[in-house]
Design a protein around this motif. Structure first.
Motif, PDB file in Angstrom:
ATOM      1  N   ARG A   1       0.832  -1.212   0.000  1.00  0.00           N
ATOM      2  CA  ARG A   1       0.000   0.000   0.000  1.00  0.00           C
ATOM      3  C   ARG A   1       0.863   1.258   0.000  1.00  0.00           C
ATOM      4  NH1 ARG A   1      -2.994  -3.062   3.776  1.00  0.00           N
ATOM      5  NH2 ARG A   1      -1.994  -1.937   5.495  1.00  0.00           N
ATOM      6  N   GLN A   2       1.921   1.258   0.798  1.00  0.00           N
ATOM      7  CA  GLN A   2       2.761   2.452   0.927  1.00  0.00           C
ATOM      8  C   GLN A   2       3.582   2.740  -0.325  1.00  0.00           C
ATOM      9  OE1 GLN A   2       5.129   2.702   4.472  1.00  0.00           O
ATOM     10  NE2 GLN A   2       3.488   2.010   5.823  1.00  0.00           N
ATOM     11  N   THR A   3       3.997   1.682  -1.018  1.00  0.00           N
ATOM     12  CA  THR A   3       4.882   1.862  -2.171  1.00  0.00           C
ATOM     13  C   THR A   3       4.152   1.808  -3.507  1.00  0.00           C
ATOM     14  OG1 THR A   3       5.360  -0.519  -2.286  1.00  0.00           O
ATOM     15  CG2 THR A   3       6.808   0.855  -0.911  1.00  0.00           C
ATOM     16  N   GLY A   4       2.944   1.263  -3.490  1.00  0.00           N
ATOM     17  CA  GLY A   4       2.216   1.087  -4.738  1.00  0.00           C
ATOM     18  C   GLY A   4       2.697  -0.104  -5.558  1.00  0.00           C
ATOM     19  N   LEU A   5       3.581  -0.917  -5.001  1.00  0.00           N
ATOM     20  CA  LEU A   5       4.091  -2.085  -5.725  1.00  0.00           C
ATOM     21  C   LEU A   5       3.106  -3.253  -5.624  1.00  0.00           C
ATOM     22  CD1 LEU A   5       7.825  -2.023  -4.550  1.00  0.00           C
ATOM     23  CD2 LEU A   5       6.934  -1.326  -6.783  1.00  0.00           C
ATOM     24  N   LYS A   6       2.989  -3.998  -6.696  1.00  0.00           N
ATOM     25  CA  LYS A   6       2.153  -5.189  -6.702  1.00  0.00           C
ATOM     26  C   LYS A   6       3.009  -6.384  -6.299  1.00  0.00           C
ATOM     27  CE  LYS A   6      -0.883  -3.402 -10.339  1.00  0.00           C
ATOM     28  NZ  LYS A   6      -1.403  -3.605 -11.721  1.00  0.00           N
ATOM     29  N   VAL A   7       2.666  -6.972  -5.160  1.00  0.00           N
ATOM     30  CA  VAL A   7       3.474  -8.060  -4.602  1.00  0.00           C
ATOM     31  C   VAL A   7       2.665  -9.350  -4.650  1.00  0.00           C
ATOM     32  CG1 VAL A   7       4.773  -8.890  -2.618  1.00  0.00           C
ATOM     33  CG2 VAL A   7       4.635  -6.420  -3.072  1.00  0.00           C
ATOM     34  N   ALA A   8       3.159 -10.327  -5.385  1.00  0.00           N
ATOM     35  CA  ALA A   8       2.538 -11.652  -5.423  1.00  0.00           C
ATOM     36  C   ALA A   8       3.164 -12.496  -4.315  1.00  0.00           C
ATOM     37  CB  ALA A   8       2.770 -12.308  -6.780  1.00  0.00           C
TER      38      ALA A   8
END
Length: 314
Positions: A66-73
């Motif tokens: 949420r903080q970085t906007g990265l999509k983490v699988a």
């Protein structure tokens, strides 16, 4: 039947080593170290986390996303799944509930300790036993103590109805620590042990048998309570829920929760940032997971090689 050769009443040898040397490294095929991480479509980062560590780390991973906007699988699995993701280079970060063995030390893989979690010995609630010594525990699992009647506090009388039912889950055999701290290898366990494949089976088997004894972490005991109620025992007079005795290295059975990162071609600064985030925030993990974080272990005298825990306090 006895789990060890020799005199029937001889106590088993002590458990195995808790950690493997951090300097070991596996030789991989030519070109392996040039491959980049293969992630699921649309994912910025990919994680493969063991079932012991997954529920604890998931909220932190989600907060980072949420903080970085990265999509983490993130994949929940076993230590074997995590190890496979390393060798296949399909995860930026993996997580295991056991210290790495020699075969886990692949070129460019770094280990970072989140913390340790006590392994509790568990019995059926009808067993009045509340405390065992490590020697008694080894005899119960090794087959030298075949009847609960040999421990008078159990209240059981000699006979088939009092035969000890040792329930085991001998996972991660190539790795040090975990159940190997109790008995070093599967040949030291009773030939009459009942081996189960999964955590849920361990809880269910001990919950249904008055003469059973098994082991598991406190979090998974609570998480699987719907399968049946089991009773944790004190070990050498120490409660597995006593985090101070665990942190001091006095409670003798524990899992080591590690995550990994990469150097070299597979390294990604975003993954390095996430790995550091998880280690730094380990002290904020829900107390229900009963994990003593690396920061506290350092202060208690545990030895580290970089971020990886490598030895208990002297």
């Amino acid at each position: 039947m006895f789990g060890l050769a020799g005199a029937a009443h001889a106590a088993p040898e002590l458990g195995g080593r808790p950690f493997s040397p951090p300097g070991d490294e596996v030789v991989m095929p030519d070109g392996w170290d040039k491959k980049k991480i293969q992630r699921p479509d649309g994912a910025d980062l990919a994680l493969a986390i063991d079932q012991q560590l997954y529920p604890a780390l998931l909220p932190l991973v989600q907060a980072f996303s949420r903080q970085t906007g990265l999509k983490v699988a993130i994949q929940e699995g076993t230590c074997g799944v995590a190890a496979g993701a390393l060798s296949e280079r399909s995860a930026d970060i993996t997580g295991m509930c056991c210290p790495p063995g020699p075969l886990d030390r692949l070129p460019g893989v770094r280990y970072h300790t989140i913390g340790i979690s006590a392994i509790a010995l568990i019995v059926h609630p009808a067993n009045p036993l509340t405390d065992v010594t490590m020697d008694q525990a080894r005899r119960l699992f090794g087959g030298q103590t075949r009847s609960w009647a040999d421990l008078p506090v159990s209240g059981m009388v000699a006979g088939p109805a009092s035969d000890v039912r040792a329930v085991t889950r001998l996972h991660c055999k190539p790795r040090p620590g975990h159940w190997r701290l109790l008995l070093d290898n599967e040949n030291q366990f009773s030939q009459e042990m009942h081996e189960v494949p999964a955590i849920r089976d361990m809880i269910a088997e001990v919950a249904r048998s008055r003469t059973a004894i098994g082991y598991e972490t406190l979090w998974h005991i609570a998480d699987n309570a719907r399968l049946g109620v089991v009773k944790p025992l004190k070990l050498n007079g120490l409660d597995p829920a006593d985090r101070k005795s665990l942190a001091q290295g006095r409670y003798p059975l524990y899992r080591v929760m590690n995550i990994t990162s990469w150097s070299g071609t597979a390294a990604d600064p975003r993954a390095a940032k996430l790995a550091a985030w998880l280690v730094d925030n380990a002290p904020t993990l829900d107390p229900a997971f009963a994990i003593v974080p690396a920061q506290e272990l350092r202060s208690r005298g545990w030895s580290f090689d970089g971020d990886e825990i490598v030895a208990p306090p002297k």
